[in-house]
Design a protein around this motif. Structure first.
Motif, short mmCIF file in Angstrom:
data_model
loop_
_atom_site.label_atom_id
_atom_site.label_comp_id
_atom_site.label_asym_id
_atom_site.label_seq_id
_atom_site.Cartn_x
_atom_site.Cartn_y
_atom_site.Cartn_z
N ASP A 143 5.04 7.28 1.36
CA ASP A 143 5.76 6.04 1.68
C ASP A 143 5.00 4.86 1.12
O ASP A 143 3.77 4.76 1.28
CB ASP A 143 5.89 5.85 3.20
CG ASP A 143 7.11 6.50 3.82
OD1 ASP A 143 7.99 6.94 3.05
OD2 ASP A 143 7.17 6.56 5.06
N GLU A 144 5.70 3.95 0.51
CA GLU A 144 5.13 2.66 0.16
C GLU A 144 5.47 1.72 1.29
O GLU A 144 6.58 1.78 1.84
CB GLU A 144 5.69 2.15 -1.16
CG GLU A 144 5.02 0.87 -1.62
CD GLU A 144 5.54 0.34 -2.95
OE1 GLU A 144 5.04 -0.71 -3.38
OE2 GLU A 144 6.44 0.96 -3.54
N PHE A 145 4.52 0.89 1.66
CA PHE A 145 4.79 -0.04 2.75
C PHE A 145 4.20 -1.41 2.44
O PHE A 145 3.31 -1.55 1.59
CB PHE A 145 4.27 0.50 4.10
CG PHE A 145 2.79 0.73 4.15
CD1 PHE A 145 1.95 -0.24 4.66
CD2 PHE A 145 2.24 1.92 3.72
CE1 PHE A 145 0.57 -0.04 4.73
CE2 PHE A 145 0.86 2.14 3.78
CZ PHE A 145 0.03 1.17 4.29
N MET A 168 0.86 -1.18 0.00
CA MET A 168 0.00 0.00 0.00
C MET A 168 0.89 1.23 0.00
O MET A 168 2.10 1.13 0.20
CB MET A 168 -0.91 0.01 1.23
CG MET A 168 -1.98 -1.07 1.22
SD MET A 168 -3.05 -0.97 2.67
CE MET A 168 -2.56 -2.47 3.52
N GLU A 169 0.26 2.38 -0.19
CA GLU A 169 0.98 3.65 -0.19
C GLU A 169 0.25 4.64 0.71
O GLU A 169 -0.99 4.69 0.69
CB GLU A 169 1.07 4.20 -1.61
CG GLU A 169 1.88 5.45 -1.74
CD GLU A 169 2.01 5.89 -3.19
OE1 GLU A 169 1.54 6.99 -3.50
OE2 GLU A 169 2.57 5.11 -3.99
N ASP A 174 13.24 0.32 3.01
CA ASP A 174 14.33 -0.21 3.85
C ASP A 174 13.90 -1.36 4.76
O ASP A 174 14.68 -1.82 5.59
CB ASP A 174 14.95 0.91 4.68
CG ASP A 174 13.95 1.60 5.62
OD1 ASP A 174 12.78 1.15 5.71
OD2 ASP A 174 14.35 2.59 6.26
N GLU A 175 12.65 -1.84 4.60
CA GLU A 175 12.12 -2.96 5.41
C GLU A 175 12.14 -2.66 6.90
O GLU A 175 12.22 -3.56 7.72
CB GLU A 175 12.90 -4.26 5.12
CG GLU A 175 12.58 -4.90 3.80
CD GLU A 175 11.31 -5.73 3.81
OE1 GLU A 175 10.95 -6.31 4.84
OE2 GLU A 175 10.67 -5.80 2.75
N THR A 190 -1.59 -11.41 13.47
CA THR A 190 -0.42 -10.57 13.69
C THR A 190 -0.23 -9.74 12.44
O THR A 190 -0.18 -10.28 11.33
CB THR A 190 0.84 -11.43 13.94
OG1 THR A 190 0.64 -12.20 15.12
CG2 THR A 190 2.08 -10.56 14.12
N HIS A 191 -0.13 -8.43 12.63
CA HIS A 191 0.07 -7.50 11.51
C HIS A 191 1.39 -6.77 11.73
O HIS A 191 1.60 -6.18 12.79
CB HIS A 191 -1.04 -6.44 11.47
CG HIS A 191 -2.36 -6.97 11.08
ND1 HIS A 191 -2.72 -7.18 9.77
CD2 HIS A 191 -3.44 -7.31 11.82
CE1 HIS A 191 -3.96 -7.63 9.73
NE2 HIS A 191 -4.41 -7.73 10.95
N ASP A 192 2.25 -6.80 10.73
CA ASP A 192 3.48 -6.02 10.76
C ASP A 192 3.53 -5.19 9.49
O ASP A 192 3.38 -5.72 8.39
CB ASP A 192 4.71 -6.93 10.84
CG ASP A 192 4.84 -7.62 12.19
OD1 ASP A 192 4.52 -6.99 13.21
OD2 ASP A 192 5.26 -8.79 12.22
N LEU A 193 3.72 -3.87 9.66
CA LEU A 193 3.84 -2.98 8.52
C LEU A 193 5.30 -2.55 8.41
O LEU A 193 5.88 -2.05 9.38
CB LEU A 193 2.96 -1.74 8.70
CG LEU A 193 1.48 -1.96 8.95
CD1 LEU A 193 0.75 -0.62 9.05
CD2 LEU A 193 0.86 -2.83 7.88
N TYR A 194 5.87 -2.76 7.22
CA TYR A 194 7.27 -2.43 6.96
C TYR A 194 7.35 -1.36 5.87
O TYR A 194 6.66 -1.47 4.85
CB TYR A 194 8.04 -3.66 6.46
CG TYR A 194 8.17 -4.76 7.49
CD1 TYR A 194 9.28 -4.81 8.32
CD2 TYR A 194 7.21 -5.75 7.60
CE1 TYR A 194 9.42 -5.83 9.26
CE2 TYR A 194 7.34 -6.78 8.53
CZ TYR A 194 8.44 -6.80 9.36
OH TYR A 194 8.58 -7.81 10.27
N ARG A 195 8.19 -0.36 6.09
CA ARG A 195 8.44 0.61 5.02
C ARG A 195 9.15 -0.13 3.90
O ARG A 195 10.14 -0.83 4.14
CB ARG A 195 9.30 1.76 5.56
CG ARG A 195 9.40 2.93 4.62
CD ARG A 195 10.00 4.15 5.28
NE ARG A 195 11.20 3.82 6.02
CZ ARG A 195 11.59 4.44 7.12
NH1 ARG A 195 10.88 5.43 7.63
NH2 ARG A 195 12.70 4.08 7.73
N ALA A 196 8.66 -0.01 2.68
CA ALA A 196 9.17 -0.81 1.56
C ALA A 196 10.62 -0.47 1.23
O ALA A 196 11.39 -1.37 0.88
CB ALA A 196 8.29 -0.61 0.32
#
Length: 139
Positions: free
Chosen positions: A77-79, A13-14, A103-104, A95-101
């Motif tokens: 930011d794309e994530f 997503m963005e 740099d992870e 469990t939900h983890d959101l990572y910035r695309a």
């Protein structure tokens, strides 16, 4: 908090400008929208229709949320939203983890507990168990 490596689904997503607050970071409530959107995409990917199940009186509802904000997301930011799932009795714990695309970097972690109400009564759901068994053996 330990990140989960047993993810069963992910989507990208963005961040949109209207999701940010005066400080230029994503408003905290929007992270909940991201996790809900991820769960909906995941469940739809399994061929489950919320609308059809609702018409049968079967409704998943959020019972509990534990949230951890790590690194703020900002406009454009794309994530990557990653999801894991386990079952505890009649509860489904996502469990939900959101990572910035770029740099992870972990931005957000949540444990979201859902339960199923069938005609308004809490109980097990054969329909959801069968759907989740498609991606988690021995579910």
């Amino acid at each position: 908090m330990k990140t989960n490596k047993n993810y069963i689904y992910e989507t990208r997503m963005e961040v949109r400008d209207y999701e940010c607050d005066i400080q230029g970071i994503v408003n905290n409530a929007n992270y909940l929208h991201y996790t809900e959107h991820t769960r909906h995409r995941f469940i739809r990917s399994l061929g489950v229709s919320f609308a059809e199940l609702h018409e049968k009186g079967i409704d998943p509802v959020v019972a509990r949320m534990h949230l951890e904000y790590k690194t703020p997301l900002v406009c454009d930011d794309e994530f990557i939203s990653r999801l894991a799932l386990r079952k505890e009795g009649v509860r489904y714990v996502f469990t939900h983890d959101l990572y910035r695309a770029g740099d992870e970097r972990l931005c957000f972690h949540a444990e979201v507990t859902l339960v199923i109400l069938t005609n308004g009564k809490l109980g097990p759901s054969k329909e959801y168990d069968e759907a989740f068994a498609k991606v988690i053996p021995n579910f």
